[in-house]
Design an enzyme around this catalytic site. Sequence first.
Site, PDB file in Angstrom:
ATOM      1  N   SER A 177      49.477  36.087  42.952  1.00 16.81           N
ATOM      2  CA  SER A 177      48.308  35.328  43.374  1.00 16.81           C
ATOM      3  C   SER A 177      48.044  34.154  42.444  1.00 16.81           C
ATOM      4  O   SER A 177      47.154  33.359  42.704  1.00 16.81           O
ATOM      5  CB  SER A 177      47.085  36.236  43.461  1.00 16.81           C
ATOM      6  OG  SER A 177      47.105  37.194  42.451  1.00 16.81           O
TER       7      SER A 177
ATOM      8  N   HIS B   3      52.431  34.434  49.473  1.00 20.86           N
ATOM      9  CA  HIS B   3      51.156  35.001  49.050  1.00 20.86           C
ATOM     10  C   HIS B   3      50.300  35.403  50.253  1.00 20.86           C
ATOM     11  O   HIS B   3      49.736  34.553  50.940  1.00 20.86           O
ATOM     12  CB  HIS B   3      50.422  33.964  48.173  1.00 20.86           C
ATOM     13  CG  HIS B   3      49.143  34.457  47.609  1.00 20.86           C
ATOM     14  ND1 HIS B   3      48.091  33.629  47.305  1.00 20.86           N
ATOM     15  CD2 HIS B   3      48.743  35.711  47.283  1.00 20.86           C
ATOM     16  CE1 HIS B   3      47.102  34.354  46.811  1.00 20.86           C
ATOM     17  NE2 HIS B   3      47.464  35.610  46.802  1.00 20.86           N
TER      18      HIS B   3
ATOM     19  N   GLU C 128      50.148  31.873  52.000  1.00 19.09           N
ATOM     20  CA  GLU C 128      50.351  30.680  51.183  1.00 19.09           C
ATOM     21  C   GLU C 128      51.808  30.718  50.716  1.00 19.09           C
ATOM     22  O   GLU C 128      52.256  31.727  50.156  1.00 19.09           O
ATOM     23  CB  GLU C 128      49.400  30.769  49.981  1.00 19.09           C
ATOM     24  CG  GLU C 128      49.019  29.474  49.367  1.00 19.09           C
ATOM     25  CD  GLU C 128      47.952  29.675  48.273  1.00 19.09           C
ATOM     26  OE1 GLU C 128      47.810  30.778  47.723  1.00 19.09           O
ATOM     27  OE2 GLU C 128      47.268  28.686  47.969  1.00 19.09           O
TER      28      GLU C 128
ATOM     29  N   ASN D 129      43.444  30.785  45.098  1.00 21.91           N
ATOM     30  CA  ASN D 129      42.678  31.324  43.976  1.00 21.91           C
ATOM     31  C   ASN D 129      42.099  30.256  43.056  1.00 21.91           C
ATOM     32  O   ASN D 129      41.169  30.518  42.317  1.00 21.91           O
ATOM     33  CB  ASN D 129      43.529  32.328  43.201  1.00 21.91           C
ATOM     34  CG  ASN D 129      43.573  33.628  43.970  1.00 21.91           C
ATOM     35  OD1 ASN D 129      42.535  34.124  44.406  1.00 21.91           O
ATOM     36  ND2 ASN D 129      44.755  34.161  44.185  1.00 21.91           N
TER      37      ASN D 129
HETATM   38  N1  CAA Z   1      43.376  47.918  58.494  1.00 20.20           N
HETATM   39  C1  CAA Z   1      42.992  47.954  59.774  1.00 20.20           C
HETATM   40  N2  CAA Z   1      41.775  47.578  60.194  1.00 20.20           N
HETATM   41  C2  CAA Z   1      40.906  47.152  59.259  1.00 20.20           C
HETATM   42  C3  CAA Z   1      41.240  47.090  57.892  1.00 20.20           C
HETATM   43  C4  CAA Z   1      42.540  47.492  57.522  1.00 20.20           C
HETATM   44  N3  CAA Z   1      42.971  47.470  56.257  1.00 20.20           N
HETATM   45  N4  CAA Z   1      40.159  46.619  57.213  1.00 20.20           N
HETATM   46  C5  CAA Z   1      39.202  46.394  58.119  1.00 20.20           C
HETATM   47  N5  CAA Z   1      39.643  46.715  59.352  1.00 20.20           N
HETATM   48  C6  CAA Z   1      38.954  46.570  60.624  1.00 20.20           C
HETATM   49  C7  CAA Z   1      37.824  47.543  60.778  1.00 20.20           C
HETATM   50  O1  CAA Z   1      38.269  48.756  61.332  1.00 20.20           O
HETATM   51  C8  CAA Z   1      36.880  46.805  61.701  1.00 20.20           C
HETATM   52  O2  CAA Z   1      37.240  46.996  63.054  1.00 20.20           O
HETATM   53  P1  CAA Z   1      36.111  46.925  64.202  1.00 20.20           P
HETATM   54  O3  CAA Z   1      35.434  45.598  64.017  1.00 20.20           O
HETATM   55  O4  CAA Z   1      36.855  47.032  65.469  1.00 20.20           O
HETATM   56  O5  CAA Z   1      35.220  48.070  63.897  1.00 20.20           O
HETATM   57  C9  CAA Z   1      37.127  45.356  61.388  1.00 20.20           C
HETATM   58  O6  CAA Z   1      38.341  45.285  60.664  1.00 20.20           O
HETATM   59  C10 CAA Z   1      36.018  44.805  60.581  1.00 20.20           C
HETATM   60  O7  CAA Z   1      35.846  45.645  59.452  1.00 20.20           O
HETATM   61  P2  CAA Z   1      34.444  46.072  58.892  1.00 20.20           P
HETATM   62  O8  CAA Z   1      33.464  46.299  59.986  1.00 20.20           O
HETATM   63  O9  CAA Z   1      34.695  47.182  57.919  1.00 20.20           O
HETATM   64  O10 CAA Z   1      33.954  44.885  58.004  1.00 20.20           O
HETATM   65  P3  CAA Z   1      33.923  43.345  58.278  1.00 20.20           P
HETATM   66  O11 CAA Z   1      33.459  43.011  59.650  1.00 20.20           O
HETATM   67  O12 CAA Z   1      33.209  42.749  57.114  1.00 20.20           O
HETATM   68  O13 CAA Z   1      35.453  42.877  58.185  1.00 20.20           O
HETATM   69  C11 CAA Z   1      36.998  41.989  56.654  1.00 20.20           C
HETATM   70  C12 CAA Z   1      36.222  43.200  57.093  1.00 20.20           C
HETATM   71  C13 CAA Z   1      38.063  41.644  57.701  1.00 20.20           C
HETATM   72  C14 CAA Z   1      37.662  42.385  55.362  1.00 20.20           C
HETATM   73  C15 CAA Z   1      36.031  40.766  56.525  1.00 20.20           C
HETATM   74  O14 CAA Z   1      34.901  41.141  55.784  1.00 20.20           O
HETATM   75  C16 CAA Z   1      36.659  39.592  55.847  1.00 20.20           C
HETATM   76  O15 CAA Z   1      37.364  38.824  56.435  1.00 20.20           O
HETATM   77  N6  CAA Z   1      36.372  39.466  54.543  1.00 20.20           N
HETATM   78  C17 CAA Z   1      36.944  38.414  53.703  1.00 20.20           C
HETATM   79  C18 CAA Z   1      38.330  38.824  53.269  1.00 20.20           C
HETATM   80  C19 CAA Z   1      38.950  37.802  52.386  1.00 20.20           C
HETATM   81  O16 CAA Z   1      38.392  36.779  52.011  1.00 20.20           O
HETATM   82  N7  CAA Z   1      40.197  38.082  51.999  1.00 20.20           N
HETATM   83  C20 CAA Z   1      40.934  37.246  51.091  1.00 20.20           C
HETATM   84  C21 CAA Z   1      40.797  37.812  49.733  1.00 20.20           C
HETATM   85  S1  CAA Z   1      41.653  36.841  48.561  1.00 20.20           S
HETATM   86  C22 CAA Z   1      43.192  37.447  48.591  1.00 20.20           C
HETATM   87  O17 CAA Z   1      43.518  38.413  49.201  1.00 20.20           O
HETATM   88  C23 CAA Z   1      44.179  36.707  47.776  1.00 20.20           C
HETATM   89  C24 CAA Z   1      44.177  36.914  46.346  1.00 20.20           C
HETATM   90  O18 CAA Z   1      45.139  36.514  45.734  1.00 20.20           O
HETATM   91  C25 CAA Z   1      43.086  37.528  45.579  1.00 20.20           C
END
Ligand code: CAA
Length: 292
Positions: free
Chosen positions: A122, A143, A155, A193
Site C-alpha cells: 500500500s 494494489h 491501483e 494512501n
Molecule cells: N464480503 C462480502 N460481502 C461484504 C463484505 C465482504 N468482505 N463486506 C461487506 N459486505 C456486504 C455486506 O454483506 C452488505 O450487504 P447488504 O448491503 O446486501 O446487506 C454490504 O456489503 C454492505 O455492508 P454493511 O451493511 O456491513 O456496511 P456498509 O453499507 O457500510 O458497506 C463497505 C461496507 C462496502 C465496506 C462500505 O462501508 C465502504 O465502501 N466503506 C469504505 C471502504 C474503503 O474506503 N475501502 C478502502 C480502504 S483503503 C485500502 O483498502 C487501501 C489501503 O492500502 C489501506
Amino acid sequence: MGQCVYQRVAVIGAGTMGNGIAQTFASFGAEVLLVDVNEDGLRKGVAAIEGSLARFVKKGTLPEADAKAVRARVRPSTRLEDVRDVALAVEAVSERIEVKRKVFAQLDAQCPAATILATNTSSISITEIAAATKRADRVIGMHFMNPVPLMKLVEIIRGQETSDATMQAIHACTSSLDKTPVEASDYPGFVSNRVLMPMINEAVFCLMEGVATRDGIDTVMKLGMNHPMGPLALADLIGLDVCLDILEVLHEGLGDDKYRPCPLLRRYVAAGRLGKKSGKGFYDYDAAPAKA
Ligand code: CAA
C-alpha cells in the site's frame, strides 16, 4: 461472472488483503494457491473467504453451488515452495520491506521466467522490492482495496524497470476481474494512501485534541462529505498497525512533517488495539459488530 485471464495464480499472505484477493481471483475462475507460513493465519484466511462467500449467498447474489466451486478453487498451503507453475503471483504479506524482499527473492527463484510477480503493497517502493529479484521488468504493484471482493479499484504501480508488456498484462488481468485499473507512479503511498492517510491521521488528531468525539468525527465525514464510513471506522477496517506503517513510509519517504503519525495512533497500536481484526480499535467489535 467473467473469466480471469490467468488460470493459475498464487497469493502470498492470507491476511485481510490476501484472503480477499484470493477469493476474487477464484470467483473469476482462477485456481488459486493461497500461501501463508503461519498455519493459524491461513486457517483464519480461509474462514474469512468462507464467511464472505456466505454473505453473497445469503444476499442472493451468488448461488450456493458457485460459492462451493469458488472455495474449492482456493488451495491453502503453508509452504512457499509449493508455488511453481503459476502465471501470476500476488504478494500480500506484512508492510515491511525486509519481509517483502525476502518473499520476492524466493518467488523469483521458484517461479518460471515468464511469471509476473505483483505486490499488493500500500505504500512501499515497487522499485526497491523488484531489486530483490532478477526480473525487475516483470515486477509490478497491484494494489487492491479493502474489502477486496466489493471494491472496484486496483491501483497499478510501475516500478523503475517495469516493462510495458507487464503493465498491459496487469491492466488486462484487472479488467478481467471486473475491476478498474488506475496507473500511479512509484512514489511513497502512490495516490490512494497519499490522499487517504493524512485524512485518517487528522481524524485521530481531532480525537486526541478533543475537537469532537469519535462518533462526532465519523458522523461529520459520513453526513457532511457523503463518505460511506467515517475515517476512524475506516482506520479500524484497514488495521491501525497498517495505517501507522503507511504513515511512517510517507513521513520518511517524502520527508515532510505533515505526515507524522498521531501519537494516539501509536498508543493504540502499542496497546494491541489494531482495529476490527483484533476486536478493538476506535470501536469495540467484541460485543456487537461496530456500526459507525
Ligand atoms: N464480503 C462480502 N460481502 C461484504 C463484505 C465482504 N468482505 N463486506 C461487506 N459486505 C456486504 C455486506 O454483506 C452488505 O450487504 P447488504 O448491503 O446486501 O446487506 C454490504 O456489503 C454492505 O455492508 P454493511 O451493511 O456491513 O456496511 P456498509 O453499507 O457500510 O458497506 C463497505 C461496507 C462496502 C465496506 C462500505 O462501508 C465502504 O465502501 N466503506 C469504505 C471502504 C474503503 O474506503 N475501502 C478502502 C480502504 S483503503 C485500502 O483498502 C487501501 C489501503 O492500502 C489501506
